[in-house]
Design a protein around this motif. Structure first.
Motif, mmCIF file in Angstrom:
data_model
loop_
_atom_site.group_PDB
_atom_site.id
_atom_site.type_symbol
_atom_site.label_atom_id
_atom_site.label_comp_id
_atom_site.label_asym_id
_atom_site.label_seq_id
_atom_site.Cartn_x
_atom_site.Cartn_y
_atom_site.Cartn_z
ATOM 1 N N MET A 88 20.862 12.274 12.406
ATOM 2 C CA MET A 88 20.220 12.355 11.091
ATOM 3 C C MET A 88 20.532 11.131 10.241
ATOM 4 O O MET A 88 19.656 10.590 9.549
ATOM 5 N N LEU B 8 15.743 12.052 13.617
ATOM 6 C CA LEU B 8 15.300 13.437 13.770
ATOM 7 C C LEU B 8 13.802 13.571 13.566
ATOM 8 O O LEU B 8 13.182 12.817 12.817
ATOM 9 N N SER B 9 13.246 14.574 14.238
ATOM 10 C CA SER B 9 11.832 14.910 14.045
ATOM 11 C C SER B 9 11.635 16.380 14.348
ATOM 12 O O SER B 9 12.523 17.049 14.896
ATOM 13 N N SER B 10 10.482 16.896 14.007
ATOM 14 C CA SER B 10 10.206 18.315 14.248
ATOM 15 C C SER B 10 9.783 18.594 15.682
ATOM 16 O O SER B 10 9.779 19.748 16.110
ATOM 17 N N LEU C 282 14.915 18.537 13.996
ATOM 18 C CA LEU C 282 15.313 18.717 12.612
ATOM 19 C C LEU C 282 15.998 20.063 12.383
ATOM 20 O O LEU C 282 16.944 20.159 11.604
ATOM 21 N N VAL D 267 15.165 22.200 4.279
ATOM 22 C CA VAL D 267 14.068 22.265 5.238
ATOM 23 C C VAL D 267 13.486 23.673 5.204
ATOM 24 O O VAL D 267 13.707 24.486 6.117
#
Length: 494
Positions: free
Chosen positions: A373, A378-380, A389, A436
């Motif tokens: 991070m 990070l990504s979904s 994430l 988030v």
């Protein structure tokens, strides 16, 4: 009469008090040869009455008197005492000074159940020997006080599942008791001067003091005593195969376990308190030792393997330049942590060992995610779970599922190290819940239920420090404010 021929031996103008009273030859030095040999307090006074033959004592009585004096009075004047100055400076209470050998022996079941599996160095029979010798040998007295402190510290939160001492000065140990025992251990210890050598017992004493200091929130003091233990490891040449080859296999294995314990403690402190590391991994895992229970050996080897993942690159990236963290490196570390064989091996260990290993692995996954991070990796929809994430939220589900299957006393008995790991995990999960929020109402409800469960475990620790507790509670207040329409079975603490 004429004097004999030949050189005459010069006389010392004044002998020291111990030599004078024992009527033996003194060389008149600041600490004479006799006192140095017998470990006596070497003093010079002008009191002729005390130096007269009429008031002299038998030699054995003088030695006994001065040894007791050096044990009880003079060691408090050494340079080690300021290390326990305020807030570790309260004078030991009379009750803490009156423990009997029966009391110390009553702690052995707890020690062997909850301390020895994670510090498999000094056995119960060796502890008994130290109890017998503590009135005459300072090193053994220092160890017994440290042994008592660490055993009480790790078991006082789980009396419902631990054997209570048969007798003792108080029924419920507290931080003052632990502090008193630490002080007694330090003040009893023989200073390392010329002629003194380190030992396995002394190194273990330093580790126990470090563990207690960390539990009390005195991290600098803990760092000092850990470094003292590491210094003794170097002086004992434990990493030198040639020097250790002459020892028996059980003794060699015991020293290897001591080395690895210092390695593990140093790596943990480096992650939590950003301190530098000095010990490289030992060249081998501890050898098989028939004197140690097989389950303890297997569990200890698993702990070593787990902390070896905190290698030089991991430590450097964690406390240094995290911009060098790459997605490839994160994926590699994730594969190390996501080991199916490890899960099978750990499932065969005791609940106590499983709790430590499982929480440690989840803690390391959290650290890895934080490093990814910090470098915006990070990504979904990442290919690696450690780059996703919402990975901490899955960790919370897994951790809750595991912790509901074991006794809560098994968690608390691990002390300050377990607190630090759980705090890191719960704080990270709370941050993800707050920042988030892209999820359905049902998913949010489940997330909050998970962190409420973990919160209850963290807040149950007797030695949770005020600052991390306040930080955690502030995040729970933010969650309540962020999702006021979500009702949870357990109310978030305020």
């Amino acid at each position: 009469m004429t004097s004999p021929t030949g050189p005459t031996q010069s006389r010392v103008p004044k002998a020291c008090d111990p030599c004078n009273r024992r009527k033996v030859r003194c060389n008149g030095q600041q600490r004479c040869q006799q006192c140095l040999h017998l470990d006596l307090l070497c003093t010079y006074t002008e009191n002729r009455l005390s130096r007269s033959r009429k008031h002299s004592l038998r030699r054995g009585a003088v030695i006994s008197k001065y040894k007791n004096s050096s044990n009880n009075d003079t060691i408090s004047k050494t340079t080690l005492t300021p290390l326990l100055s305020p807030p570790l400076a309260p004078k030991p209470s009379p009750s803490s000074l009156s423990r009997s050998s029966t009391y110390f022996e009553s702690l052995l079941p707890d020690y062997m159940s909850y301390v020895y599996p994670f510090s498999p160095i000094i056995t119960d029979s060796e502890v008994r020997q130290s109890i017998q010798k503590m009135d005459t040998e300072r090193e053994h007295a220092a160890f017994i006080y440290a042994f008592t402190a660490v055993t009480l510290d790790l078991t006082r939160s789980s009396h419902s599942n631990c054997a209570k001492p048969a007798s003792g000065p108080t029924s419920a140990p507290n931080s003052t008791q632990i502090t008193d025992l630490m002080r007694q251990s330090v003040e009893s210890q023989q200073p390392l001067v010329i002629g003194c050598r380190p030992s396995i017992l002394r190194a273990t004493t330093s580790i126990f003091i470090q563990m207690c200091a960390m539990s009390l929130g005195h991290y600098d003091l803990g760092f000092f005593y850990l470094r003292e233990a590491i210094s003794m490891i170097h002086m004992l040449r434990i990493s030198d195969k040639t020097a250790q080859s002459a020892l028996s296999r059980p003794e060699r294995a015991r020293r290897q376990r001591l080395y690895w314990q210092c390695f593990i403690h140093e790596r943990f402190m480096s992650i939590v308190y950003f301190t530098p590391v000095t010990l490289p991994p030992h060249s081998q895992y501890p050898e098989e030792d028939e004197t140690v229970e097989a389950g303890i050996q297997q569990g200890w080897t698993q702990v070593i393997k787990t902390f070896c993942m905190l290698d030089a690159a991991f430590i450097s990236l964690w406390i240094g330049d995290r911009s060098q963290v790459s997605a490839e490196w994160v994926e590699g570390k994730h594969k190390e942590l996501d080991d199916g064989v490890w899960e099978v091996e750990v499932s065969a260990l005791s609940e106590l060992q499983q709790a430590d290993l499982v929480v440690t692995r989840q803690w390391m996954r959290t650290l890895l995610w934080q490093m990814a991070m910090s470098n915006c990796l990070l990504s979904s929809h990442a290919s690696c779970p450690s780059l996703e994430l919402e990975m901490p939220l899955r960790l919370s589900v897994q951790l809750r599922r595991f912790l509901t299957k074991i006794s809560q006393n098994v968690i608390r008995v691990h002390g300050s190290a377990m607190i630090s790991k759980l705090l890191e995990i719960v704080n990270t999960i709370a941050d993800v819940v707050i920042h988030v929020p892209q999820a359905t109402e049902e998913e949010i409800r489940c997330r909050i239920d998970d962190i409420v469960f973990l919160q209850g475990i963290v807040l149950s620790f007797h030695n949770l420090q005020v600052m991390p507790k306040d930080i955690l509670l502030d995040k729970f207040r933010l969650i309540r404010g962020r999702f006021p329409h979500i009702e949870v079975a357990m109310q978030l603490a305020i």
